[in-house]
Design an enzyme around this catalytic site. Structure first.
Site, PDB file in Angstrom:
ATOM      1  N   ASP A  46     -26.022  -9.694   2.301  1.00  9.43           N
ATOM      2  CA  ASP A  46     -26.170 -11.126   2.047  1.00  9.43           C
ATOM      3  C   ASP A  46     -25.343 -11.569   0.844  1.00  9.43           C
ATOM      4  O   ASP A  46     -24.974 -10.772  -0.008  1.00  9.43           O
ATOM      5  CB  ASP A  46     -27.640 -11.501   1.846  1.00  9.43           C
ATOM      6  CG  ASP A  46     -28.321 -10.675   0.765  1.00  9.43           C
ATOM      7  OD1 ASP A  46     -28.026  -9.467   0.664  1.00  9.43           O
ATOM      8  OD2 ASP A  46     -29.149 -11.223   0.016  1.00  9.43           O
TER       9      ASP A  46
ATOM     10  N   GLU B  44     -31.021  -8.801   0.535  1.00  7.74           N
ATOM     11  CA  GLU B  44     -31.432  -8.067  -0.674  1.00  7.74           C
ATOM     12  C   GLU B  44     -31.663  -9.006  -1.848  1.00  7.74           C
ATOM     13  O   GLU B  44     -32.542  -8.782  -2.676  1.00  7.74           O
ATOM     14  CB  GLU B  44     -30.359  -7.032  -1.042  1.00  7.74           C
ATOM     15  CG  GLU B  44     -30.739  -6.113  -2.201  1.00  7.74           C
ATOM     16  CD  GLU B  44     -30.492  -6.695  -3.577  1.00  7.74           C
ATOM     17  OE1 GLU B  44     -31.249  -6.367  -4.507  1.00  7.74           O
ATOM     18  OE2 GLU B  44     -29.547  -7.501  -3.722  1.00  7.74           O
TER      19      GLU B  44
END
Length: 390
Positions: A79, A137
């Site tokens: 991400d 994350e």
């Protein structure tokens, strides 16, 4: 060792191209659809078994060795962050307000590089390699949902390894340590409810701004006076919101921050101390409060034996002189910690700074590093996996 190095050189340009493509299309947590598609296409091109849509956008690849054996998990997060990129690079983000400002684009490319290397060597492998591309994350945390959806099973995972490209370390260096590696990054929210009124008549009000200032100062005594000086704790107030006009005392103020700890008993203690302080200060001033606490990721604890093992593998990649014991644990959070709770695991930092005096600052709009460093990441993960499966 030479096989891994040669294969890394063979695939390095592909890894770099992948990193720079992913960098141009950053995606937020649990919405990494384009990134997942790139990963799936690359794994399928290699003939690697692929499991899609794990924890929404996660991808799992499985390399099955020719011979039976254990299973090692290698993980990359994918991400990006809500930051407008200002870095001067040819592959600058094409998504307004989004940027890979932490290195996750490199983590994905590095793990795909490891997939290329290990796939060519699968006829020599005794066991399996699970390639885990994890969403979210940075904020929500995708590791735990992936575990809950069975990523550690079928085949059962024996050990896990992960890495972070780290802007505070010099290129070519790898740093890691046994035991606590990164902290538990918990969140607190406090609403101080007073009685608003005219700024010229403060005696008729209960000023939540003044009370908030007292609370912020009091919270610092948690570290200096309420916990042990040899037990690392961070209490940071990162957000204060209240008031709309210079001459109006507001009704309420919102205060938000983070608590960073390593020991579980300290982690449980600090929120209760915070609420005790808030309760005492607001009560003494005639105000009330609302307190919310969110336990986020646990502390990341590296397995003692596997850390020692990983160091020996890493020496083959970067040389003994470039493998270091991390001087002190990092107070940042990392949800790889959930894997480390379930199986013996190791997390490491791989340097990307040109020199020690000019660190590459993470979560910064000017975050920039040389794409060639994905090669060290790919080679490190590959070497560790091969050595473990021996």
């Amino acid at each position: 060792m030479n096989h891994v190095k040669n294969l890394c050189e063979k695939y390095l340009e592909e890894m770099i191209a992948l990193r720079e493509t992913i960098h141009m299309y950053p995606e937020e947590d649990f919405k990494e659809f384009k990134t997942a598609k790139i990963i799936i296409d690359e794994l399928e091109k290699l003939g690697i078994k692929v499991q899609k849509n794990v924890a929404k956008t996660g991808v799992v690849g499985l390399i099955e060795g020719k011979y039976p054996g254990k299973t090692v998990l290698l993980r990359a997060d994918m991400d990006a962050l809500k930051i407008q990129e200002q870095a001067d690079v040819e592959y600058k983000s094409k998504v307004d307000g989004m940027m890979h400002a932490c290195g996750h684009d490199g983590h994905v490319a590095g793990l795909l590089g490891a997939a290329m290397i290990l796939n060519e060597l699968k006829d020599k492998l005794h066991g399996n390699v699970k390639l885990v591309f994890q969403p979210a994350e940075e904020i929500e945390g995708g590791a735990l949902p992936m575990i809950e959806e069975g990523v550690l099973e079928n085949p059962k995972v024996d050990v896990a390894f992960g890495a972070h490209l780290w802007g505070y370390l010099k290129e070519g260096e790898v740093h890691l340590k046994e035991g606590p590696m990164m902290a538990a990054p918990d969140i607190f929210n406090i609403k101080i409810i007073g009685k608003g009124g005219h700024g010229a008549i403060p005696q008729e009000t209960i000023d939540p701004i003044v009370i908030t200032c007292q609370i912020v100062n009091a919270l610092q005594t948690i570290v200096s006076r309420r916990t042990s000086p040899v037990d690392p704790v961070v209490v940071t107030c990162g957000k204060i919101q209240g008031g709309d006009s210079y001459n109006v005392i507001p009704n309420e103020v919102e205060l938000e921050g983070t608590i960073r700890t390593f020991k579980e008993e300290t982690r449980k203690l600090v929120p209760s101390i915070i609420e005790d302080l808030v309760r005492g200060i607001t009560t003494s001033q005639g105000a009330t409060y609302e307190f919310k606490y969110k336990a986020n990721y646990p502390a990341l604890i590296n397995d003692k034996y596997m850390t020692s093992f990983a160091k020996e593998s890493l020496k083959k990649v970067v040389g003994e002189e470039n493998v270091f014991d991390l001087k002190e644990p990092n107070m940042g959070g990392e949800d790889f910690a959930y894997f480390a709770q379930k199986v013996p695991s190791v997390f490491m930092f791989i340097g990307i700074a040109n020199n020690e005096s000019e660190p590459v600052i993470h979560h910064n709009p000017y975050f920039k590093w040389d794409s060639k460093n994905v090669g060290i990441l790919a080679q490190s993960l590959s070497q560790i996996a091969i050595d473990y499966l021996k």
